[in-house]
Design a protein around this motif. Structure first.
Motif, mmCIF file in Angstrom:
data_model
loop_
_atom_site.group_PDB
_atom_site.id
_atom_site.type_symbol
_atom_site.label_atom_id
_atom_site.label_comp_id
_atom_site.label_asym_id
_atom_site.label_seq_id
_atom_site.Cartn_x
_atom_site.Cartn_y
_atom_site.Cartn_z
ATOM 1 N N ALA A 476 8.728 -36.698 27.192
ATOM 2 C CA ALA A 476 8.613 -38.077 27.681
ATOM 3 C C ALA A 476 9.987 -38.688 27.927
ATOM 4 C CB ALA A 476 7.824 -38.920 26.677
ATOM 5 N N GLY A 477 10.950 -38.380 27.061
ATOM 6 C CA GLY A 477 12.307 -38.852 27.304
ATOM 7 C C GLY A 477 12.915 -38.222 28.538
ATOM 8 N N ASP A 478 12.585 -36.932 28.767
ATOM 9 C CA ASP A 478 13.142 -36.248 29.937
ATOM 10 C C ASP A 478 12.519 -36.751 31.237
ATOM 11 O OD1 ASP A 478 14.923 -34.721 28.516
ATOM 12 O OD2 ASP A 478 13.541 -33.043 28.237
ATOM 13 N N ILE A 479 11.238 -37.154 31.215
ATOM 14 C CA ILE A 479 10.649 -37.662 32.450
ATOM 15 C C ILE A 479 11.282 -38.993 32.815
ATOM 16 C CG2 ILE A 479 8.714 -38.929 31.399
ATOM 17 C CD1 ILE A 479 8.659 -36.931 34.680
ATOM 18 N N ALA A 480 11.673 -39.777 31.804
ATOM 19 C CA ALA A 480 12.380 -41.026 32.101
ATOM 20 C C ALA A 480 13.734 -40.723 32.742
ATOM 21 C CB ALA A 480 12.557 -41.844 30.827
ATOM 22 N N ARG A 481 14.420 -39.702 32.220
ATOM 23 C CA ARG A 481 15.682 -39.301 32.857
ATOM 24 C C ARG A 481 15.435 -38.792 34.269
ATOM 25 N NH1 ARG A 481 19.608 -36.121 28.619
ATOM 26 N NH2 ARG A 481 19.928 -37.828 27.153
ATOM 27 N N ALA A 482 14.323 -38.080 34.451
ATOM 28 C CA ALA A 482 14.017 -37.552 35.781
ATOM 29 C C ALA A 482 13.840 -38.671 36.788
ATOM 30 C CB ALA A 482 12.758 -36.685 35.717
ATOM 31 N N LEU A 483 13.221 -39.763 36.359
ATOM 32 C CA LEU A 483 13.043 -40.893 37.270
ATOM 33 C C LEU A 483 14.376 -41.490 37.687
ATOM 34 C CD1 LEU A 483 9.987 -42.653 35.572
ATOM 35 C CD2 LEU A 483 9.995 -41.138 37.555
#
Length: 601
Positions: A476-483
């Motif tokens: 979930a933290g990585d998807i925020a970075r992906a955005l």
């Protein structure tokens, strides 16, 4: 009476010449002589080119005047349409957008078609190896941007392009009257702007253009005739259906089938095309995984289109660590790692369906060994993503979703676009697999309540559930970075709607369980809120308002004064006032950006 007189008269009468059938649509559009054949046999030109030979009857004579009792089309009474395959387009536009003038025209205006093709340059689908974009542009330019003058299959492809480009178009025909002049209009596209009204306004025309392309594709039978144009059309139609979260994917099946046949006819793909194929194959695999459906590209397809199988994931991680220790540039490391990384993501997506989430696997008890092995592979993927995202040369810590430079916009980013796109793909690959595994484990636990007979099974499932939840929290933290890594808004506009909503639900449920102010979670919620508001530029998201309200309610105490935040989060009843150190709490709330998680008992 002369018995021969009657026959002689008959012989003297000239025989009636049989009227020549009208020319087919293809020959008529190219303005060449057509030789129509009887009983539905294609004319020689269409037979030679392998295209459908179709003749559309031309209605001649003065059109009938409408009766005085007939009411003109309006928002409340759209009325019937007589434009054949344009019926769905006209009815949708007339019903919801009566101010548009497309309802009277059988085809899109050339000026609108030209604008939509210009928008195509900003979409990631432009790079697909089977899509000959420049060739299609040259063909449509030669007929002055008039779709009806193109050959049928090219016309289908051009209609698919128009429908897809309508998702980012700012043309007044698509979104109604607006002040947007270009993709670099900073009065509209700026950090934090709420663009959801544009998605609502474009929705009816976007759906109508999709229905138009869908109907044309069915008429042309592009799912049967194998060609690069038809394969690209099937791919575009699958993307359009994927955005609507459709459960069935008929166009994806045709697209994969065409791609498989075409790849078998050609020589081995160039390294650049192999890299692009890896990306699109991974995208299809993640879309299938999110819907718990089989990955349509087989392992042999993967080898044929995207090259030989790379080294194992463990070796890839060690190789990347060695490269960074040798002080190599992040961009060169990413470009060397992206192809094998995406190849392994597709392999894992196929394993996930076959061993854990597939129809056959769900009919049997959970394969614990398969879950443990999958978690191990996810851990390596997460290590690779973290290793790249935390490099100081290209760190995204504190990087806003969009640049605020006056010469750049969220729609056009030229600097480091390829690097950011690769990093975004790596983050999405890991997070997509982690989310699908988490959702499957949660389904298993909820449908198998604990009993005395399976107590030990429940304990093991509980352990697996905690491990999967921990992996999902990291993802979930990585998807925020992906955005934050998205090169442009068009890339963002074609993420899976359901996936973003599922991540928001996951984080909200996690926040409700902890009951504390987590600075990292606050920042992630802020990214999600901005993302939903930006995502709304292209599409109408049904639950965006609800999700944004819930996330804003969570982060609201962090924006209040310390005392107000404390009172709102934890109302003090009799006997509670002496439990807390108020001064310490105020200090923690003031410095929440860098402080630890505040857990209250």
């Amino acid at each position: 009476m002369d018995l021969t007189s009657t026959p002689s008269v008959a012989r003297r009468q000239p025989a009636k010449r049989k009227k020549k059938p009208p020319a087919c649509d293809s020959c008529k559009a190219r303005r060449v002589l057509c030789h129509p054949q009887p009983e539905g046999i294609p004319c020689p030109r269409c037979a030679e080119k392998g295209i459908i030979c179709k003749t559309t009857p031309v209605i001649r004579g003065r059109p009938r005047k409408p009766s005085e009792e007939v009411v003109s089309p309006s928002a409340s009474d759209p009325g019937p349409s007589s434009s054949g395959h344009n019926e769905s387009l006209n009815e949708s536009i007339v019903t919801i957008r009566p101010h548009l003038e497309l309802s009277d025209a059988p085809e899109l205006p050339p000026e609108l078609v030209k604008h939509l093709f210009e928008c195509l340059d900003h979409l990631p689908e432009w790079r697909h190896p089977l899509f000959a974009g420049e060739k299609l542009k040259a063909a449509i330019t030669s007929v002055s941007w008039q779709l009806n003058l193109l050959p049928l299959q090219s016309r289908v492809l051009a209609s698919c392009v128009c429908a897809l480009s309508a998702s980012i178009s700012f043309h007044s025909t698509i979104i109604g009257p607006s002040d947007i002049k270009s993709f670099t209009d900073h009065s509209v596209f700026f950090l934090g702007a709420d663009l959801r009204t544009y998605g609502v306004r474009r929705a009816p025309v976007y759906r109508a253009l999709y229905e138009r392309a869908f109907t044309l594709a069915c008429e042309a039978r592009i799912h049967i005739d194998v060609s690069e144009d038809n394969a690209a059309s099937c791919f575009f139609l699958d993307v359009l259906e994927r955005l609507s979260a459709a459960t069935t994917r008929p166009w994806a099946v045709a697209y994969v089938s065409h791609s498989r046949i075409l790849a078998g006819r050609r020589e081995a793909a160039e390294p650049h095309d192999q890299l692009i194929w890896n990306g699109f194959i991974m995208s299809e695999a993640l879309a299938a995984t999110a819907r718990r459906t089989p990955v349509l590209f087989t392992y042999n397809d993967q080898l044929l289109m995207s090259g030989s199988e790379p080294p194992p994931l463990e070796q890839l991680l060690q190789s990347l660590q060695g490269m960074f220790q040798a002080s190599k540039k992040v961009s060169s490391v990413i470009f060397s790692a992206i192809r094998p990384y995406m190849f392994h993501v597709t392999l894992l997506a196929r394993d996930l369906y076959e061993k854990i989430t597939g129809d056959y696997a769900r009919r049997h008890p959970m394969a614990e060994a398969a879950v443990i092995q999958f978690l191990s592979s996810l851990s390596i993927l997460q290590s690779i993503v973290t290793l790249i995202l935390t490099q100081p040369e290209f760190s995204v810590a504190g990087d806003p979703l969009f640049y605020e430079s006056p010469v750049q916009s969220p729609l056009i980013r030229r600097e480091s676009d390829n690097v950011r796109a690769c990093m975004f793909a790596m983050a999405v690959g890991f997070t997509g697999l982690a989310l699908s595994l988490y959702k499957e484990i949660e389904r298993r636990v909820s449908t198998d309540p604990p009993t005395m007979q399976n107590r030990w099974i429940q304990e093991r499932m509980g352990t697996i559930q905690r491990q999967v939840h921990e992996m999902a929290s990291l993802a979930a933290g990585d998807i925020a970075r992906a955005l934050q890594l998205l090169p442009s808004l068009p890339h963002f506009s074609h993420l899976d709607l359901s996936t973003i909503q599922d991540w928001a639900d996951f984080y909200l449920a996690d926040a409700a369980k902890t009951g504390s102010i987590d600075p990292a979670r606050v920042k992630i919620f802020e990214i999600f809120i901005t993302s939903f508001k930006t995502f709304g530029y292209s599409f109408e998201i049904p639950r965006s308002g609800e999700l944004i309200e819930r996330m804003e309610a969570y982060i609201a105490p962090a924006t209040l004064s310390p005392s107000s935040a404390l009172a709102q989060l934890f109302p003090l009843d009799n006997g509670w006032t002496g439990v807390f150190n108020i001064n310490q709490l105020e200090s923690d709330l003031i410095s929440y950006d860098s402080g630890p998680t505040l857990g209250f008992q």
